[in-house]
Write a protein that holds these residues in place. Structure first.
Motif, PDB file in Angstrom:
ATOM      1  N   UNK A  33       0.823  -1.216   0.000  1.00  0.00           N
ATOM      2  CA  UNK A  33       0.000   0.000   0.000  1.00  0.00           C
ATOM      3  C   UNK A  33       0.860   1.271   0.000  1.00  0.00           C
ATOM      4  N   UNK A  34       1.923   1.270   0.795  1.00  0.00           N
ATOM      5  CA  UNK A  34       2.726   2.485   0.943  1.00  0.00           C
ATOM      6  C   UNK A  34       4.034   2.451   0.156  1.00  0.00           C
ATOM      7  N   UNK A  35       4.344   1.330  -0.507  1.00  0.00           N
ATOM      8  CA  UNK A  35       5.586   1.215  -1.287  1.00  0.00           C
ATOM      9  C   UNK A  35       5.348   0.249  -2.430  1.00  0.00           C
ATOM     10  N   UNK A  36       5.459   0.740  -3.648  1.00  0.00           N
ATOM     11  CA  UNK A  36       5.156  -0.107  -4.798  1.00  0.00           C
ATOM     12  C   UNK A  36       5.989   0.339  -5.989  1.00  0.00           C
ATOM     13  N   UNK A  37       5.906  -0.423  -7.065  1.00  0.00           N
ATOM     14  CA  UNK A  37       6.683  -0.076  -8.250  1.00  0.00           C
ATOM     15  C   UNK A  37       6.170  -0.756  -9.492  1.00  0.00           C
ATOM     16  N   UNK A  38       6.666  -0.292 -10.632  1.00  0.00           N
ATOM     17  CA  UNK A  38       6.313  -0.887 -11.922  1.00  0.00           C
ATOM     18  C   UNK A  38       7.356  -0.461 -12.945  1.00  0.00           C
ATOM     19  N   UNK A  39       7.291  -1.069 -14.124  1.00  0.00           N
ATOM     20  CA  UNK A  39       8.163  -0.669 -15.223  1.00  0.00           C
ATOM     21  C   UNK A  39       7.358   0.181 -16.189  1.00  0.00           C
ATOM     22  N   UNK A  40       7.813   1.423 -16.423  1.00  0.00           N
ATOM     23  CA  UNK A  40       7.119   2.341 -17.322  1.00  0.00           C
ATOM     24  C   UNK A  40       7.810   2.426 -18.675  1.00  0.00           C
ATOM     25  N   UNK A  41       7.046   2.815 -19.715  1.00  0.00           N
ATOM     26  CA  UNK A  41       7.593   2.921 -21.084  1.00  0.00           C
ATOM     27  C   UNK A  41       7.480   4.354 -21.597  1.00  0.00           C
ATOM     28  N   UNK A  42       8.333   4.677 -22.569  1.00  0.00           N
ATOM     29  CA  UNK A  42       8.295   5.990 -23.212  1.00  0.00           C
ATOM     30  C   UNK A  42       9.324   6.922 -22.606  1.00  0.00           C
ATOM     31  N   UNK A  43       8.925   8.215 -22.488  1.00  0.00           N
ATOM     32  CA  UNK A  43       9.809   9.209 -21.884  1.00  0.00           C
ATOM     33  C   UNK A  43       9.467   9.345 -20.394  1.00  0.00           C
ATOM     34  N   UNK A  44      10.298  10.066 -19.653  1.00  0.00           N
ATOM     35  CA  UNK A  44       9.994  10.346 -18.248  1.00  0.00           C
ATOM     36  C   UNK A  44       8.623  11.010 -18.137  1.00  0.00           C
ATOM     37  N   UNK A  45       8.370  11.977 -19.026  1.00  0.00           N
ATOM     38  CA  UNK A  45       7.089  12.692 -18.979  1.00  0.00           C
ATOM     39  C   UNK A  45       5.913  11.751 -19.229  1.00  0.00           C
ATOM     40  N   UNK A  46       6.105  10.772 -20.135  1.00  0.00           N
ATOM     41  CA  UNK A  46       5.048   9.779 -20.376  1.00  0.00           C
ATOM     42  C   UNK A  46       4.751   9.007 -19.087  1.00  0.00           C
ATOM     43  N   UNK A  47       5.823   8.623 -18.384  1.00  0.00           N
ATOM     44  CA  UNK A  47       5.664   7.827 -17.158  1.00  0.00           C
ATOM     45  C   UNK A  47       4.937   8.638 -16.083  1.00  0.00           C
ATOM     46  N   UNK A  48       5.358   9.904 -15.925  1.00  0.00           N
ATOM     47  CA  UNK A  48       4.718  10.769 -14.925  1.00  0.00           C
ATOM     48  C   UNK A  48       3.242  10.994 -15.281  1.00  0.00           C
ATOM     49  N   UNK A  49       2.977  11.199 -16.562  1.00  0.00           N
ATOM     50  CA  UNK A  49       1.591  11.432 -17.004  1.00  0.00           C
ATOM     51  C   UNK A  49       0.717  10.209 -16.705  1.00  0.00           C
ATOM     52  N   UNK A  50       1.265   9.005 -16.925  1.00  0.00           N
ATOM     53  CA  UNK A  50       0.503   7.779 -16.665  1.00  0.00           C
ATOM     54  C   UNK A  50       0.165   7.667 -15.175  1.00  0.00           C
ATOM     55  N   UNK A  51       1.118   8.043 -14.324  1.00  0.00           N
ATOM     56  CA  UNK A  51       0.888   7.985 -12.877  1.00  0.00           C
ATOM     57  C   UNK A  51      -0.128   9.059 -12.471  1.00  0.00           C
ATOM     58  N   UNK A  52       0.047  10.271 -12.998  1.00  0.00           N
ATOM     59  CA  UNK A  52      -0.893  11.372 -12.733  1.00  0.00           C
ATOM     60  C   UNK A  52      -2.330  10.956 -13.052  1.00  0.00           C
ATOM     61  N   UNK A  53      -2.472  10.261 -14.192  1.00  0.00           N
ATOM     62  CA  UNK A  53      -3.802   9.829 -14.631  1.00  0.00           C
ATOM     63  C   UNK A  53      -4.421   8.873 -13.607  1.00  0.00           C
ATOM     64  N   UNK A  54      -3.586   8.029 -12.995  1.00  0.00           N
ATOM     65  CA  UNK A  54      -4.079   7.074 -11.994  1.00  0.00           C
ATOM     66  C   UNK A  54      -4.404   7.774 -10.674  1.00  0.00           C
ATOM     67  N   UNK A  55      -3.627   8.821 -10.363  1.00  0.00           N
ATOM     68  CA  UNK A  55      -3.811   9.508  -9.070  1.00  0.00           C
ATOM     69  C   UNK A  55      -5.045  10.399  -9.094  1.00  0.00           C
ATOM     70  N   UNK A  56      -5.487  10.807 -10.291  1.00  0.00           N
ATOM     71  CA  UNK A  56      -6.673  11.650 -10.418  1.00  0.00           C
ATOM     72  C   UNK A  56      -6.392  13.082 -10.038  1.00  0.00           C
TER      73      UNK A  56
END
Ligand code: 5GP
Ligand code: MN
Ligand code: MN
Length: 325
Positions: free
Chosen positions: A302-325
């Motif tokens: 719950x408080x510590x997790x990870x995954x492998x992201x693809x694309x650019x750094x900005x793509x990865x941040x955007x994907x996380x932002x989308x999940x965080x709402x």
């Protein structure tokens, strides 16, 4: 949990049987420590055809080069193709086993020892305790049920595993029973000061300069309507090359980044290929980052997790932002 079945699987081993211990890719202190502790325990029980391994390059990160039981390790390519028994440590899912995933089916029996709530139970025998602070807690309990006495070598492996996964006994999972286990381990005479200096407080000077670069580019995105405050930074393969450092030195950075009081969620995005990034996520409680990680193909707690992201750094941040709402 299948405690009795796991005990029977070990007790039922014949002298000629082959046992293979495996753990997750990019092994951390809990993966290596719980696996090697159990390997040493099996050796004490007289198991002779015994190997331990992990997927990928066979190099053990420098902080763990002092661990007892390293002589059990063989490169992935030398691991038994069809062991009688395989024991898997600290892997939340079979996807964390790289090229070793086939052993789950080629082995006579596959025992999974883990503490990730998201673990689906991918062995034939599964001991998954989501309340355990580390896989080492599960390994310790199974060693006890097998009547393997603690010795300083087993204790040191378990201590490194417990100390790394609890953030040196700081995280919320640090229960009275965690301290009781640590006390039992210390009573064997192991030296916590020496162990901590080796594991946590010894890095090459180049790593210190690298930390300056990576922390210097951290960004804070304050909470937006309905969202959460986010602090993040990234490290590229070029950063590592420029400072002549290996990827393992980046692991502690998340602990510096997550200090930022303004953020609920913190991220370190670590380049592992041209368009591939290993993401470390931490939460202060309001957000379940394992949900975010699972949605993006990873896992964790719950408080510590990870995954492998693809694309650019900005793509990865955007994907996380989308999940965080
Ligand atoms: P860390 O940020 O320390 O590498 O990992 C934090 C937690 O997230 C660990 O419990 C680890 O098991 C999990 N985790 C990290 N990366 C991945 C990943 O790529 N896949 C999965 N399934 N879990 C991960
Ligand atoms: Mn781990
Ligand atoms: Mn763990």
């Amino acid at each position: 949990a299948d405690w009795a079945a796991a005990v029977a699987a070990v007790r039922g081993l014949r002298p000629s049987d082959t046992v293979l211990l495996i753990c997750h890719v990019n092994p951390d202190g809990d993966a290596l420590g719980s696996m090697l502790a159990f390997g040493l325990g099996l050796r004490r029980l007289g198991v002779r055809n015994l190997q331990a391994t992990f997927p990928g390059p066979p190099d053990v990160p420098e902080p763990f080069l002092g661990l007892p039981g390293l002589d059990l390790l063989v490169p992935e390519t030398a691991a038994a193709a069809a062991p009688d028994l395989v024991l898997c440590f600290d892997a939340a899912s079979s996807s964390r086993l790289g090229g070793l995933v086939d052993r789950l089916t080629t082995a006579g029996t596959a025992v999974v020892l883990d503490h990730h709530a998201s673990n689906p139970g991918f062995g034939t025998i599964n001991i998954v305790d989501a309340d355990a602070a580390a896989t080492a807690v599960v390994a310790d309990e199974l060693l006890r049920r097998l009547d393997v006495p603690l010795d300083p070598e087993i204790a040191e492996c378990l201590y490194v595993a417990l100390a790394t996964d609890t953030g040196s006994f700081r995280f919320a999972m640090t229960t009275p029973s965690v301290h009781e286990m640590a006390a039992r381990l210390l009573e064997t005479g192991i030296k916590p000061g020496d162990i901590s200096r080796r594991v946590f407080d010894t890095r090459p000077f180049g790593a210190v300069r690298l930390y300056g670069d990576v922390l210097g580019r951290a960004r804070l995105e304050p909470a937006v309507a309905g969202g959460v405050g986010l602090v993040w930074t990234y490290a590229t393969l070029d950063d590592l090359a420029r400072h002549q450092q290996k990827a393992y030195v980046l692991e502690p950075l998340i602990d510096s980044v997550r200090c930022a009081a303004e953020a609920d969620v913190s991220l370190v995005v670590k380049q592992v290929g041209p368009a591939e990034w290993a993401v470390s996520m931490r939460s202060k409680g309001a957000v379940d980052v394992s949900r975010v990680a699972v949605a993006l193909g990873g896992g964790g707690h719950r408080l510590a997790a990870g995954f492998t992201g693809r694309g650019t750094v900005d793509d990865v941040i955007a994907a996380i932002r989308a999940q965080l709402g």
